[in-house]
Write a protein that holds these residues in place. Structure first.
Motif, PDB file in Angstrom:
ATOM      1  N   TYR A 152      30.483 -32.610 -25.495  1.00  0.00           N
ATOM      2  CA  TYR A 152      29.467 -31.921 -24.701  1.00  0.00           C
ATOM      3  C   TYR A 152      29.505 -32.367 -23.237  1.00  0.00           C
ATOM      4  CZ  TYR A 152      27.209 -30.649 -29.129  1.00  0.00           C
ATOM      5  OH  TYR A 152      26.928 -30.147 -30.372  1.00  0.00           O
ATOM      6  N   PRO A 153      29.598 -31.418 -22.310  1.00  0.00           N
ATOM      7  CA  PRO A 153      29.418 -31.807 -20.915  1.00  0.00           C
ATOM      8  C   PRO A 153      27.938 -32.156 -20.684  1.00  0.00           C
ATOM      9  CG  PRO A 153      29.984 -29.465 -21.113  1.00  0.00           C
ATOM     10  CD  PRO A 153      29.911 -30.005 -22.494  1.00  0.00           C
ATOM     11  N   GLY A 154      27.650 -32.822 -19.561  1.00  0.00           N
ATOM     12  CA  GLY A 154      26.286 -33.259 -19.267  1.00  0.00           C
ATOM     13  C   GLY A 154      25.278 -32.129 -19.300  1.00  0.00           C
ATOM     14  N   SER A 155      25.672 -30.949 -18.793  1.00  0.00           N
ATOM     15  CA  SER A 155      24.731 -29.821 -18.746  1.00  0.00           C
ATOM     16  C   SER A 155      24.268 -29.436 -20.154  1.00  0.00           C
ATOM     17  CB  SER A 155      25.389 -28.619 -18.066  1.00  0.00           C
ATOM     18  OG  SER A 155      26.649 -28.360 -18.664  1.00  0.00           O
ATOM     19  N   VAL A 156      25.198 -29.507 -21.119  1.00  0.00           N
ATOM     20  CA  VAL A 156      24.845 -29.142 -22.497  1.00  0.00           C
ATOM     21  C   VAL A 156      23.956 -30.219 -23.131  1.00  0.00           C
ATOM     22  CG1 VAL A 156      25.743 -28.589 -24.790  1.00  0.00           C
ATOM     23  CG2 VAL A 156      26.902 -27.710 -22.759  1.00  0.00           C
ATOM     24  N   LEU A 157      24.250 -31.495 -22.820  1.00  0.00           N
ATOM     25  CA  LEU A 157      23.391 -32.581 -23.323  1.00  0.00           C
ATOM     26  C   LEU A 157      21.958 -32.383 -22.840  1.00  0.00           C
ATOM     27  CD1 LEU A 157      25.661 -35.740 -22.921  1.00  0.00           C
ATOM     28  CD2 LEU A 157      24.825 -34.797 -25.070  1.00  0.00           C
ATOM     29  N   GLY A 158      21.819 -31.936 -21.575  1.00  0.00           N
ATOM     30  CA  GLY A 158      20.486 -31.663 -21.028  1.00  0.00           C
ATOM     31  C   GLY A 158      19.780 -30.565 -21.801  1.00  0.00           C
TER      32      GLY A 158
END
Length: 863
Positions: A152-158
């Motif tokens: 997961y990229p950071g945006s998806v983790l958010g």
């Protein structure tokens, strides 16, 4: 707290919610093809029916298109498969978020293994004082690594974090917005992250999860177990590898390490500033308010500019807060004193470093760097090293190294970049200690450590470059392969009998950190042998260290899935018995283990408490876990025969070709999920020793064959059955919690295997025989584990864990089918002699790479 069984709670709070939200999700038009959400359930059903019938993935995909989408062009079919991949990835995210939201309902937050339970048990058994004494010297350290086991990229983790919150609140309109956002947010990275990017994404967890959960755990222990507001042993702390782990990662440079250390300091100062800002609104009293405002302003400026003139040390900060606390206590009826205590406790836990940066490098690199350095010193005539140093025996070299006091001041005198970077890294450890405190960076790990000379070379380099007066760095050898684990006790004895090294250990509290690596151990020796090899090494290293009055601190390099040392970690630690030193529990956590076990406040607190209580349980009930001599003989026999089976399997002529051509191994490098290369060497040929454990284990997982988590276990058990001695294994299973935990983790690997997916390979003229060897071992292992445990089905004792795996495996079934379909197409094109840059081949390769993401992300409960 619900008194329903855990499985019922899982079905109500996770499964039912997933079905409801998924049906909403499937109606959202994400793209031009609005039919994707309608067609995916039909494709899913085609997969399930097809595998039951014994069809292969190609037949299943063809059947689906014939039956439901006969008029689509070839190009349009491929587009739809890509749409399916995108939808399934997002279904996995949805399930993650629902499971996270339900965590405190499914898991009993005050049940066995929690601190409340620990306190109640100790009180009822009149062992509260004993518990207090243990907590004064016991520590748990989780070390965050950037090893890429999650995509997961950071945006998806958010989005997952926000979605979890919205699901907890049953906020349907917010859930709908987040679904739409999810549909439009890319899941893959076009470029590899830099080591600094990796550090930033892990610092997010420090700021948003660990700062709070560590603080709450410490506060609970202080207020409810000690029942005072005094400073105690910090009990939990965090280590940090991104930016310091150079092993196999040429992109980690000295300035990366400095940047990460500064980022960690800035992040913790901001957290303290935030707490002071909140306190300022509460502590509005005479003789207090002005002092709090001054601190708040100072920390605000300091967090923005680390070179600010107006600063104060962490000691000065605590001193001022303690002084303010005295005034509040004396003059203001202790108003808001607990909030003040919370901040003081966090500064005690995190200092100005937040997480301790570990430096790590391979012994072979050190050896080559050191050789260059010695040659340089000898050539310039400014050395205490004899000219024939390289011709001396290992013992003679160690003797010289222990007294080495040369100065290496001019680090730029070396042209070789690796030499220069290695020496500069040593010198910046000193800089970080000045800026962030000694705990900012005070440990250097030598991976692939084989000899005492490996340790002494680094010991000498540290002193010659930066630590002449006092060495404030612990040198930690990492033993990984089966032979290295066997040699570890004699390596340590050689160090303990060295006067200079022993003096260093005494100055460091008579403690020696020893790291033991599961991942490469499993890759090298198979599942049972890796675990037993580490257990035996720990016993012998404990005995050896105690003989010299040294406390061994074991640091476990554990991955996510059982095949890399993961699995039920707290059960593992509570099963070790009194013959293994257990003053500290230290382990690496990475990828999906971070997000699944520690990614939310609830899961982080729960799993940290489980780790604390597992170590203490082992202390209090350790004698019961002691393995008898008879049981050790059986365990050693099982490990040895499973090792032989695994070695034979590894040396099979089809082993490397199978991984290379039938698995997803070579596609890992194309995923851009981690900053370091996916293999160690530069050879075009696939060489087993160059293989990193993560792609190795991951490739077996994508095939749904999970070989490293069970291979050899069945054959080892069968030998006892064939000899009519199965009752010996039953006895071991009954007596040993350690063996029981191993087998339960292995059952998880079997539960996540699905051989129907690749059954078509059994007919393959080249690889059929090899596939059948794996399948036979799977069948044997499954049969004998059920026989041994008395279960009717795998993981019978963990129904909610099993149910979670089943849902996740069901979600990705179409994804796995598409991946196998694409792999088969690539194999057919290669057989037909199609060139590498063929457009059709490239498209199928893209499908394989894209489908890696969801499959791995769905495996998060392997941790």
């Amino acid at each position: 707290m619900s008194v329903e069984p855990k499985l019922t709670r899982f079905k109500q709070s996770v499964l039912s919610k997933y079905q409801i939200y998924n049906s909403i999700f499937m109606t959202l038009p994400f793209d031009a093809i609005t039919k994707t959400g309608v067609l995916l359930p039909l494709f899913h059903e085609t997969c399930e029916k097809g595998f039951k019938k014994g069809d292969d993935p190609t037949t299943i995909v063809d059947t689906f298109f014939k039956k439901y989408q006969a008029r689509r062009t070839k190009e349009s079919q491929i587009n739809l498969l890509f749409r399916f991949i995108q939808y399934i990835e997002r279904q996995v995210v949805l399930f993650d978020a629902i499971e996270d939201a339900a965590f405190p309902i499914v898991n009993n937050m005050e049940g066995i293994g929690t601190l409340r339970n620990l306190k109640e048990s100790a009180t009822s058994e009149n062992k509260l004082e004993e518990l207090k004494n243990y907590l004064e010297e016991f520590k748990v350290r989780i070390v965050l690594t950037a090893h890429p086991t999650q995509f997961y990229p950071g945006s998806v983790l958010g989005i997952i974090t926000d979605l979890t919150k919205a699901i907890k609140n049953n906020d349907l309109s917010e859930i709908n917005n987040l679904f739409a956002q999810l549909g439009k947010t890319p899941f893959f990275k076009h470029e590899k992250p830099t080591p600094y990017d990796e550090a930033k994404s892990l610092i997010w967890y420090l700021e948003n999860v660990f700062y709070t959960s560590f603080g709450e755990i410490y506060n609970y222990i202080q207020q409810n177990i000690y029942d005072d507001s005094r400073k105690h042993n910090e009990i939990i702390n965090v280590g940090f590898w991104p930016g310091g782990d150079r092993d196999g990662n040429p992109f980690v440079k000295p300035d990366t390490t400095l940047k990460v250390a500064a980022k960690l300091k800035q992040a913790i100062l901001r957290k303290y500033y935030g707490d002071l800002k909140d306190l300022r609104r509460k502590l509005t009293f005479r003789g207090v308010e002005d002092r709090i405002i001054k601190l708040e302003t100072t920390l605000y400026n300091f967090s923005i500019n680390l070179d600010s003139k107006d600063t104060l040390t962490s000691k000065e900060l605590i001193k001022e807060l303690l002084s303010i606390r005295d005034v509040v206590e004396k003059d203001h009826q202790s108003l808001y004193i607990s909030e003040l205590n919370n901040l003081i406790n966090r500064i005690h836990l995190f200092g100005y470093y937040f997480g301790t940066l570990d430096i790590r490098q391979d012994s072979r690199i050190h050896h080559s760097v050191f050789t260059t350095v010695i040659n340089h010193l000898i050539e310039t005539g400014s050395s205490s090293f004899p000219n024939n140093y390289h011709d001396l025996s290992e013992n003679e070299q160690i003797e010289i190294l222990s007294k080495a006091n040369d100065d290496i001041n001019d680090l730029d005198a070396f042209d070789d970049e690796m030499v220069c970077n290695t020496l500069k890294t040593i010198s910046i450890i000193k800089d970080i200690q000045k800026s962030n405190g000694e705990r900012g960076a005070n440990r250097y790990i030598i991976s692939n450590n084989q000899t005492a000379l490996n340790v002494m070379q680094l010991f000498a380099m540290l002193k010659m470059v930066a630590f002449k007066d006092e060495l404030t760095v612990d040198v930690a050898p990492l033993f990984e392969t089966i032979p290295d684990l066997e040699n570890a006790p004699s390596v340590m004895e050689q160090l303990y009998t060295n006067e200079a090294y022993m003096a260093h250990l005494r100055s460091r509290g008579s403690k020696q950190t020893i790291m033991l690596g599961f991942s490469d151990g499993t890759k090298d020796g198979g599942y049972l042998m890796a675990n037993w090899g580490i257990y035996k090494a720990k016993e012998l290293l404990t005995e050896m260290s105690r003989k010299y009055d040294i406390t061994a601190i074991f640091f476990d390099g554990r991955g996510g899935p059982p095949a890399r040392g993961g699995g039920k970690t707290h059960q593992f630690y509570s099963s070790l018995g009194p013959t293994i030193e257990d003053k500290e529990v230290q382990l690496t956590i990475q990828g999906q283990t971070i997000s699944s076990n520690f990614g939310t406040l609830d899961s982080s607190k729960y799993n940290l408490e489980q780790l604390i209580s597992s170590g203490i349980k082992n202390r209090i009930g350790g004698e019961a876990n002691k393995m008898s001599a008879e049981d050790k003989v059986v365990m050693a026999d099982l490990a040895e025969s499973s090792y032989q089976t695994y070695k034979d399997f590894k040396s099979h002529p089809m082993f490397i070709p199978y991984l290379e051509r039938m698995s997803t191994l070579k596609y890992y490098a194309k995923t851009n999920i981690g900053s370091r290369p996916s293999k160690r060497g530069t050879s075009d040929k696939l060489i087993f020793s160059d293989l990193r454990a993560i792609p190795f284990v991951g490739s077996w997982s994508q095939l749904k064959q999970n070989v490293p988590g069970f291979y050899g276990v069945g054959t080892a058990l069968k030998q006892f059955e064939d000899r009519g001695e199965f009752e010996k294994v039953e006895q071991l299973y009954k007596n040993s919690k350690f063996f029981k935990t191993l087998l339960e983790n292995s059952m998880m690997s079997l539960t996540k295997s699905f051989f129907d997916l690749t059954k078509y390979m059994s007919e393959d003229e080249e690889f059929g025989g090899f596939w059948n060897i794996i399948h036979t071992e799977y069948v044997t292992t499954k049969r004998l584990l059920l026989k041994l445990t008395g279960y009717k089905e795998l993981m019978e004792n963990e129904p909610s864990g099993k149910a979670s795996i089943e849902v996740r495996e069901s979600i990705v079934l179409p994804l796995l089918t598409i991946q196998q379909y694409a792999l088969k197409k690539i194999q057919e094109l290669e057989k037909a002699g199609v060139p590498a840059d063929d457009e059709e081949k490239k498209i199928f390769e893209k499908i394989v790479t894209r489908s890696l993401f969801g499959n791995i992300n769905a495996s998060r409960n392997s941790a």
